[in-house]
Design a protein around this motif. Structure first.
Motif, PDB file in Angstrom:
ATOM      1  N   PHE A 160       0.851  -1.176   0.000  1.00  0.00           N
ATOM      2  CA  PHE A 160       0.000   0.000   0.000  1.00  0.00           C
ATOM      3  C   PHE A 160       0.888   1.228   0.000  1.00  0.00           C
ATOM      4  CE2 PHE A 160      -2.666  -3.278   1.847  1.00  0.00           C
ATOM      5  CZ  PHE A 160      -3.851  -3.084   1.161  1.00  0.00           C
ATOM      6  N   PHE A 161       0.548   2.230  -0.818  1.00  0.00           N
ATOM      7  CA  PHE A 161       1.352   3.441  -0.910  1.00  0.00           C
ATOM      8  C   PHE A 161       0.468   4.609  -1.316  1.00  0.00           C
ATOM      9  CE2 PHE A 161       1.300   1.526  -5.041  1.00  0.00           C
ATOM     10  CZ  PHE A 161       1.239   2.577  -5.939  1.00  0.00           C
ATOM     11  N   LEU A 162       1.014   5.834  -1.168  1.00  0.00           N
ATOM     12  CA  LEU A 162       0.299   7.054  -1.538  1.00  0.00           C
ATOM     13  C   LEU A 162       0.740   7.539  -2.902  1.00  0.00           C
ATOM     14  CD1 LEU A 162       0.337   9.238   1.696  1.00  0.00           C
ATOM     15  CD2 LEU A 162      -1.443   7.714   0.885  1.00  0.00           C
ATOM     16  N   LYS A 163      -0.180   8.084  -3.668  1.00  0.00           N
ATOM     17  CA  LYS A 163       0.124   8.766  -4.928  1.00  0.00           C
ATOM     18  C   LYS A 163       0.300  10.240  -4.597  1.00  0.00           C
ATOM     19  CE  LYS A 163      -0.640   6.295  -8.770  1.00  0.00           C
ATOM     20  NZ  LYS A 163       0.197   5.921  -9.789  1.00  0.00           N
ATOM     21  N   LYS A 164       1.508  10.613  -4.190  1.00  0.00           N
ATOM     22  CA  LYS A 164       1.765  11.986  -3.772  1.00  0.00           C
ATOM     23  C   LYS A 164       1.883  12.944  -4.946  1.00  0.00           C
ATOM     24  CE  LYS A 164       4.201  10.634   0.395  1.00  0.00           C
ATOM     25  NZ  LYS A 164       5.482  10.661   1.098  1.00  0.00           N
ATOM     26  N   THR A 165       2.117  12.423  -6.136  1.00  0.00           N
ATOM     27  CA  THR A 165       2.287  13.298  -7.296  1.00  0.00           C
ATOM     28  C   THR A 165       0.972  13.931  -7.720  1.00  0.00           C
ATOM     29  OG1 THR A 165       2.022  11.420  -8.780  1.00  0.00           O
ATOM     30  CG2 THR A 165       4.269  12.034  -8.170  1.00  0.00           C
ATOM     31  N   LYS A 166      -0.143  13.276  -7.445  1.00  0.00           N
ATOM     32  CA  LYS A 166      -1.457  13.803  -7.813  1.00  0.00           C
ATOM     33  C   LYS A 166      -2.301  13.978  -6.557  1.00  0.00           C
ATOM     34  CE  LYS A 166      -1.521  11.671 -12.357  1.00  0.00           C
ATOM     35  NZ  LYS A 166      -2.222  10.799 -13.288  1.00  0.00           N
ATOM     36  N   LEU A 167      -2.162  15.127  -5.901  1.00  0.00           N
ATOM     37  CA  LEU A 167      -2.955  15.408  -4.710  1.00  0.00           C
ATOM     38  C   LEU A 167      -4.372  15.799  -5.121  1.00  0.00           C
ATOM     39  CD1 LEU A 167      -0.473  17.455  -2.498  1.00  0.00           C
ATOM     40  CD2 LEU A 167      -1.073  15.055  -2.300  1.00  0.00           C
ATOM     41  N   LEU A 168      -5.319  15.480  -4.270  1.00  0.00           N
ATOM     42  CA  LEU A 168      -6.699  15.864  -4.496  1.00  0.00           C
ATOM     43  C   LEU A 168      -6.882  17.346  -4.162  1.00  0.00           C
ATOM     44  CD1 LEU A 168      -8.382  12.750  -2.861  1.00  0.00           C
ATOM     45  CD2 LEU A 168      -7.894  13.132  -5.273  1.00  0.00           C
ATOM     46  N   LYS A 169      -8.034  17.902  -4.469  1.00  0.00           N
ATOM     47  CA  LYS A 169      -8.291  19.331  -4.223  1.00  0.00           C
ATOM     48  C   LYS A 169      -8.234  19.692  -2.750  1.00  0.00           C
ATOM     49  CE  LYS A 169     -11.073  20.021  -8.334  1.00  0.00           C
ATOM     50  NZ  LYS A 169     -12.396  20.364  -8.874  1.00  0.00           N
ATOM     51  N   ASN A 170      -8.556  18.739  -1.872  1.00  0.00           N
ATOM     52  CA  ASN A 170      -8.524  19.007  -0.434  1.00  0.00           C
ATOM     53  C   ASN A 170      -7.139  18.775   0.173  1.00  0.00           C
ATOM     54  OD1 ASN A 170      -8.447  16.244  -0.546  1.00  0.00           O
ATOM     55  ND2 ASN A 170     -10.284  15.916   0.668  1.00  0.00           N
ATOM     56  N   ALA A 190      -3.917  12.715  -0.403  1.00  0.00           N
ATOM     57  CA  ALA A 190      -3.346  11.855  -1.442  1.00  0.00           C
ATOM     58  C   ALA A 190      -4.130  10.545  -1.503  1.00  0.00           C
ATOM     59  CB  ALA A 190      -1.887  11.563  -1.141  1.00  0.00           C
ATOM     60  N   SER A 191      -4.262  10.004  -2.703  1.00  0.00           N
ATOM     61  CA  SER A 191      -4.965   8.740  -2.894  1.00  0.00           C
ATOM     62  C   SER A 191      -4.103   7.577  -2.402  1.00  0.00           C
ATOM     63  CB  SER A 191      -5.275   8.512  -4.371  1.00  0.00           C
ATOM     64  OG  SER A 191      -6.162   9.480  -4.830  1.00  0.00           O
ATOM     65  N   VAL A 192      -4.744   6.590  -1.799  1.00  0.00           N
ATOM     66  CA  VAL A 192      -4.066   5.382  -1.353  1.00  0.00           C
ATOM     67  C   VAL A 192      -4.212   4.332  -2.456  1.00  0.00           C
ATOM     68  CG1 VAL A 192      -3.934   3.599   0.417  1.00  0.00           C
ATOM     69  CG2 VAL A 192      -4.594   5.921   1.047  1.00  0.00           C
ATOM     70  N   CYS A 193      -3.083   3.763  -2.873  1.00  0.00           N
ATOM     71  CA  CYS A 193      -3.086   2.754  -3.927  1.00  0.00           C
ATOM     72  C   CYS A 193      -2.537   1.438  -3.387  1.00  0.00           C
ATOM     73  CB  CYS A 193      -2.239   3.211  -5.103  1.00  0.00           C
ATOM     74  SG  CYS A 193      -2.901   4.666  -5.914  1.00  0.00           S
ATOM     75  N   MET A 194      -2.882   0.371  -4.072  1.00  0.00           N
ATOM     76  CA  MET A 194      -2.435  -0.959  -3.695  1.00  0.00           C
ATOM     77  C   MET A 194      -1.728  -1.581  -4.891  1.00  0.00           C
ATOM     78  SD  MET A 194      -4.793  -4.233  -2.634  1.00  0.00           S
ATOM     79  CE  MET A 194      -5.808  -4.054  -4.070  1.00  0.00           C
ATOM     80  N   ILE A 226      -7.592   2.203  -4.328  1.00  0.00           N
ATOM     81  CA  ILE A 226      -8.615   1.615  -3.462  1.00  0.00           C
ATOM     82  C   ILE A 226      -9.692   2.627  -3.097  1.00  0.00           C
ATOM     83  CG2 ILE A 226      -7.038  -0.121  -2.565  1.00  0.00           C
ATOM     84  CD1 ILE A 226      -6.918   1.505   0.033  1.00  0.00           C
ATOM     85  N   ARG A 227      -9.677   3.788  -3.735  1.00  0.00           N
ATOM     86  CA  ARG A 227     -10.693   4.840  -3.568  1.00  0.00           C
ATOM     87  C   ARG A 227     -10.779   5.346  -2.143  1.00  0.00           C
ATOM     88  NH1 ARG A 227     -15.454   2.881  -7.653  1.00  0.00           N
ATOM     89  NH2 ARG A 227     -14.122   2.901  -9.477  1.00  0.00           N
ATOM     90  N   LYS A 228      -9.641   5.441  -1.492  1.00  0.00           N
ATOM     91  CA  LYS A 228      -9.518   6.046  -0.166  1.00  0.00           C
ATOM     92  C   LYS A 228      -8.446   7.110  -0.260  1.00  0.00           C
ATOM     93  CE  LYS A 228     -12.093   3.049   2.163  1.00  0.00           C
ATOM     94  NZ  LYS A 228     -13.174   3.328   3.054  1.00  0.00           N
ATOM     95  N   SER A 229      -8.530   8.116   0.582  1.00  0.00           N
ATOM     96  CA  SER A 229      -7.519   9.166   0.593  1.00  0.00           C
ATOM     97  C   SER A 229      -7.218   9.565   2.030  1.00  0.00           C
ATOM     98  CB  SER A 229      -7.994  10.385  -0.200  1.00  0.00           C
ATOM     99  OG  SER A 229      -9.136  10.945   0.398  1.00  0.00           O
ATOM    100  N   ILE A 230      -6.024  10.139   2.207  1.00  0.00           N
ATOM    101  CA  ILE A 230      -5.594  10.562   3.549  1.00  0.00           C
ATOM    102  C   ILE A 230      -4.576  11.674   3.400  1.00  0.00           C
ATOM    103  CG2 ILE A 230      -3.718   8.888   3.761  1.00  0.00           C
ATOM    104  CD1 ILE A 230      -4.721   8.581   6.733  1.00  0.00           C
ATOM    105  N   ASP A 231      -4.449  12.479   4.438  1.00  0.00           N
ATOM    106  CA  ASP A 231      -3.442  13.532   4.476  1.00  0.00           C
ATOM    107  C   ASP A 231      -2.061  12.880   4.488  1.00  0.00           C
ATOM    108  OD1 ASP A 231      -2.215  15.998   4.759  1.00  0.00           O
ATOM    109  OD2 ASP A 231      -2.530  16.087   6.924  1.00  0.00           O
ATOM    110  N   PRO A 232      -1.155  13.302   3.600  1.00  0.00           N
ATOM    111  CA  PRO A 232       0.171  12.657   3.537  1.00  0.00           C
ATOM    112  C   PRO A 232       0.952  12.689   4.852  1.00  0.00           C
ATOM    113  CG  PRO A 232      -0.175  14.022   1.607  1.00  0.00           C
ATOM    114  CD  PRO A 232      -1.327  14.281   2.533  1.00  0.00           C
ATOM    115  N   SER A 233       0.699  13.666   5.704  1.00  0.00           N
ATOM    116  CA  SER A 233       1.420  13.731   6.978  1.00  0.00           C
ATOM    117  C   SER A 233       0.962  12.646   7.957  1.00  0.00           C
ATOM    118  CB  SER A 233       1.256  15.108   7.620  1.00  0.00           C
ATOM    119  OG  SER A 233      -0.103  15.331   7.951  1.00  0.00           O
TER     120      SER A 233
END
Length: 68
Positions: A10-20, A23-27, A40-47
């Motif tokens: 599981f990792f974050l797509k930090k290159t494409k941040l959402l408007k809020n 970052a999207s969580v990918c598997m 996986i259609r989930k997102s979280i603050d990168p920090s």
């Protein structure tokens, strides 16, 4: 008998941040060297993301839901 390998990451797509600002969580699933990535259609603050544990930090509701 052939050995096969299987790995899930599981990792974050930090290159494409959402408007809020999240970052999207990918598997990534790897089977015998063949990779497939899926959002996986989930997102979280990168920090709040721990790459070493591949999970969200904290006890907030959003973190607990994502880790479950």
């Amino acid at each position: 008998m052939k050995r096969s390998s299987f790995n899930v990451l599981f990792f974050l797509k930090k290159t494409k941040l959402l408007k809020n600002g999240e970052a999207s969580v990918c598997m990534r699933i790897t089977v015998d060297g063949t990779r497939v990535e899926n959002n996986i259609r989930k997102s979280i603050d990168p920090s709040l993301w721990s790459q070493a544990k591949e999970s969200a930090r904290g006890k907030s509701r959003k973190s607990c839901d994502l880790n479950a």
